[in-house]
Design a protein around this motif. Sequence first.
Motif, PDB file in Angstrom:
ATOM      1  N   GLY B  61     -15.661 -72.089 -30.884  1.00  0.00           N
ATOM      2  CA  GLY B  61     -16.408 -72.751 -31.936  1.00  0.00           C
ATOM      3  C   GLY B  61     -15.896 -74.162 -32.119  1.00  0.00           C
ATOM      4  N   SER B  62     -16.428 -74.860 -33.091  1.00  0.00           N
ATOM      5  CA  SER B  62     -16.076 -76.266 -33.230  1.00  0.00           C
ATOM      6  C   SER B  62     -14.856 -76.430 -34.124  1.00  0.00           C
ATOM      7  CB  SER B  62     -17.249 -77.056 -33.791  1.00  0.00           C
ATOM      8  OG  SER B  62     -17.565 -76.590 -35.075  1.00  0.00           O
ATOM      9  N   PHE B  63     -13.964 -77.196 -33.611  1.00  0.00           N
ATOM     10  CA  PHE B  63     -12.723 -77.495 -34.316  1.00  0.00           C
ATOM     11  C   PHE B  63     -12.556 -78.998 -34.346  1.00  0.00           C
ATOM     12  CE2 PHE B  63     -10.914 -73.230 -33.434  1.00  0.00           C
ATOM     13  CZ  PHE B  63     -10.437 -72.992 -34.714  1.00  0.00           C
ATOM     14  N   GLY B  64     -11.922 -79.488 -35.336  1.00  0.00           N
ATOM     15  CA  GLY B  64     -11.538 -80.892 -35.314  1.00  0.00           C
ATOM     16  C   GLY B  64     -12.673 -81.830 -35.650  1.00  0.00           C
ATOM     17  N   THR B  65     -12.304 -83.002 -36.090  1.00  0.00           N
ATOM     18  CA  THR B  65     -13.269 -84.030 -36.452  1.00  0.00           C
ATOM     19  C   THR B  65     -12.972 -85.208 -35.558  1.00  0.00           C
ATOM     20  OG1 THR B  65     -12.801 -83.275 -38.692  1.00  0.00           O
ATOM     21  CG2 THR B  65     -14.229 -85.201 -38.476  1.00  0.00           C
ATOM     22  N   ARG B  66     -14.025 -85.790 -35.005  1.00  0.00           N
ATOM     23  CA  ARG B  66     -13.819 -86.944 -34.125  1.00  0.00           C
ATOM     24  C   ARG B  66     -12.996 -88.015 -34.853  1.00  0.00           C
ATOM     25  NH1 ARG B  66     -15.989 -89.019 -29.434  1.00  0.00           N
ATOM     26  NH2 ARG B  66     -17.273 -87.157 -29.190  1.00  0.00           N
ATOM     27  N   GLY B  67     -11.914 -88.404 -34.218  1.00  0.00           N
ATOM     28  CA  GLY B  67     -11.084 -89.454 -34.810  1.00  0.00           C
ATOM     29  C   GLY B  67      -9.935 -88.901 -35.639  1.00  0.00           C
ATOM     30  N   LEU B  68     -10.102 -87.686 -36.151  1.00  0.00           N
ATOM     31  CA  LEU B  68      -9.045 -87.115 -36.991  1.00  0.00           C
ATOM     32  C   LEU B  68      -8.223 -86.074 -36.235  1.00  0.00           C
ATOM     33  CD1 LEU B  68     -10.646 -86.615 -40.518  1.00  0.00           C
ATOM     34  CD2 LEU B  68      -8.802 -88.174 -39.864  1.00  0.00           C
ATOM     35  N   GLY B  69      -8.866 -85.469 -35.259  1.00  0.00           N
ATOM     36  CA  GLY B  69      -8.154 -84.452 -34.494  1.00  0.00           C
ATOM     37  C   GLY B  69      -8.313 -83.069 -35.083  1.00  0.00           C
ATOM     38  N   TYR B  70      -7.531 -82.145 -34.551  1.00  0.00           N
ATOM     39  CA  TYR B  70      -7.603 -80.745 -34.990  1.00  0.00           C
ATOM     40  C   TYR B  70      -6.675 -80.510 -36.184  1.00  0.00           C
ATOM     41  CZ  TYR B  70      -9.467 -80.168 -30.265  1.00  0.00           C
ATOM     42  OH  TYR B  70     -10.200 -80.285 -29.119  1.00  0.00           O
ATOM     43  N   PRO B  71      -7.124 -79.680 -37.137  1.00  0.00           N
ATOM     44  CA  PRO B  71      -6.226 -79.331 -38.241  1.00  0.00           C
ATOM     45  C   PRO B  71      -5.186 -78.324 -37.714  1.00  0.00           C
ATOM     46  CG  PRO B  71      -8.354 -78.224 -38.504  1.00  0.00           C
ATOM     47  CD  PRO B  71      -8.444 -79.029 -37.245  1.00  0.00           C
ATOM     48  N   VAL B  72      -3.899 -78.704 -37.771  1.00  0.00           N
ATOM     49  CA  VAL B  72      -2.825 -77.942 -37.124  1.00  0.00           C
ATOM     50  C   VAL B  72      -2.767 -76.479 -37.578  1.00  0.00           C
ATOM     51  CG1 VAL B  72      -0.307 -77.744 -36.870  1.00  0.00           C
ATOM     52  CG2 VAL B  72      -1.432 -79.953 -36.536  1.00  0.00           C
ATOM     53  N   SER B  73      -2.638 -76.256 -38.898  1.00  0.00           N
ATOM     54  CA  SER B  73      -2.450 -74.881 -39.384  1.00  0.00           C
ATOM     55  C   SER B  73      -3.662 -74.005 -39.104  1.00  0.00           C
ATOM     56  CB  SER B  73      -2.174 -74.870 -40.889  1.00  0.00           C
ATOM     57  OG  SER B  73      -0.964 -75.519 -41.129  1.00  0.00           O
ATOM     58  N   GLU B  74      -4.841 -74.584 -39.332  1.00  0.00           N
ATOM     59  CA  GLU B  74      -6.072 -73.816 -39.134  1.00  0.00           C
ATOM     60  C   GLU B  74      -6.225 -73.420 -37.663  1.00  0.00           C
ATOM     61  OE1 GLU B  74      -9.524 -75.917 -40.758  1.00  0.00           O
ATOM     62  OE2 GLU B  74     -10.817 -74.652 -39.505  1.00  0.00           O
ATOM     63  N   LEU B  75      -5.939 -74.381 -36.786  1.00  0.00           N
ATOM     64  CA  LEU B  75      -6.077 -74.103 -35.351  1.00  0.00           C
ATOM     65  C   LEU B  75      -5.054 -73.065 -34.912  1.00  0.00           C
ATOM     66  CD1 LEU B  75      -7.446 -74.698 -32.685  1.00  0.00           C
ATOM     67  CD2 LEU B  75      -5.945 -76.668 -32.379  1.00  0.00           C
TER      68      LEU B  75
END
Lengths: 217, 217
Positions: B61-75
């Motif tokens: 599924g989709s993770f992360g926001t362009r420019g912000l990256g992936y949220p560490v804990s959630e991922l």
Amino acid sequence: MAKQDNEKKKISESTIHRLSLYYRALSLLEKENYETISSKELAKREKLTPAQVRKDLSFFGSFGTRGLGYPVSELKTRISQILGIDRVWNVAMVGVGNIGSALVSYKEFQKQGFSIKLIFDNDQRKIGSNHKGMIVSDIKEMSTLLRENNIEMVILAVPAIVAQYIVDEVVEAGIKAILNFAQINLVVPDDVFLRNENMSMELEYLSFALSNQYTPG
Amino acid sequence: MAKQDNEKKKISESTIHRLSLYYRALSLLEKENYETISSKELAKREKLTPAQVRKDLSFFGSFGTRGLGYPVSELKTRISQILGIDRVWNVAMVGVGNIGSALVSYKEFQKQGFSIKLIFDNDQRKIGSNHKGMIVSDIKEMSTLLRENNIEMVILAVPAIVAQYIVDEVVEAGIKAILNFAQINLVVPDDVFLRNENMSMELEYLSFALSNQYTPG
């Protein structure tokens, strides 16, 4: 085809691992007095597809005769040359805790030509003691001893917290191949080959399989 | 794209292994108080390409926001769910020789949720003795004890010559996931997940690298 030729040298990581599997299968087949083996049979033994086997082995020139299969001994010898295990490598073990200690007696290493010549620890109670036929050397003498004994590979089984410090010394001593058991990403120069062994990875693979009720391939 | 969707479940073996790597990297990043991480940075830490990282993670599924990256804990949480390590697994160790014994105290297993609850051996001198806080059980009682203790995974660290015999008993006791350290190809029913751990494989990878002076990207 031209492209494939150009990329002949670009063997993937998984191909190298499969070569190790083929090598083991062929060693066993040799013991069982097989003279030839088909890609189908070799694939079955390793739970791969015949196409995969043929593709992997095609990297190394033409082997086998249609209908007759691959010549077992010849193919085994060729793979051992490719993997560089047609010779003995001088290996040092750094750290003789639980894992390091078990690995010193791991017969498979010796069998594949990885000969552990030196073992090191920083524990004063261990230094100088006889550990499975070898004397534990002081880690302070590591640089000197690695050079003097023409050690070519180092297995690192030390706590994560000291691993980078020790790997820096190992690199400084001219070692170009390191197998790391510590759970940490080590930094080494580009000309040093570093592999990390993580034994819980296979358990994670199994938990994935149980949770999702399938395995790939 | 339609094809990719259809094959969503077909995660490759190497992807699963990379998920294990990402999980470790993210655990470390969390400790270092990172909130987000770019695919570029994650790739760099694991010596992969950013495209590979994005491809692997896109499976889920989709993770992360362009420019912000992936949220560490959630991922990290998501990957632990995918790998099935968001829970504790009951594990039994069969064979407490060199390797088995070292693995019983291998902290990484426990840390990832693989809890060794029972240890077995056939050596009368070991049976009943206290081994790193656990009593060694008689392998003769294995079937009963595996069931009674709801064991879900078995680690096999026994000599190759008895491995098939023991694995048959393990399967008979209803175990569906087995990690085998013996240097032998074991036969198990299709509904049993079997993985083989071969510690000399990584050394062979290094000897390949030294002999050919390159490692695959």
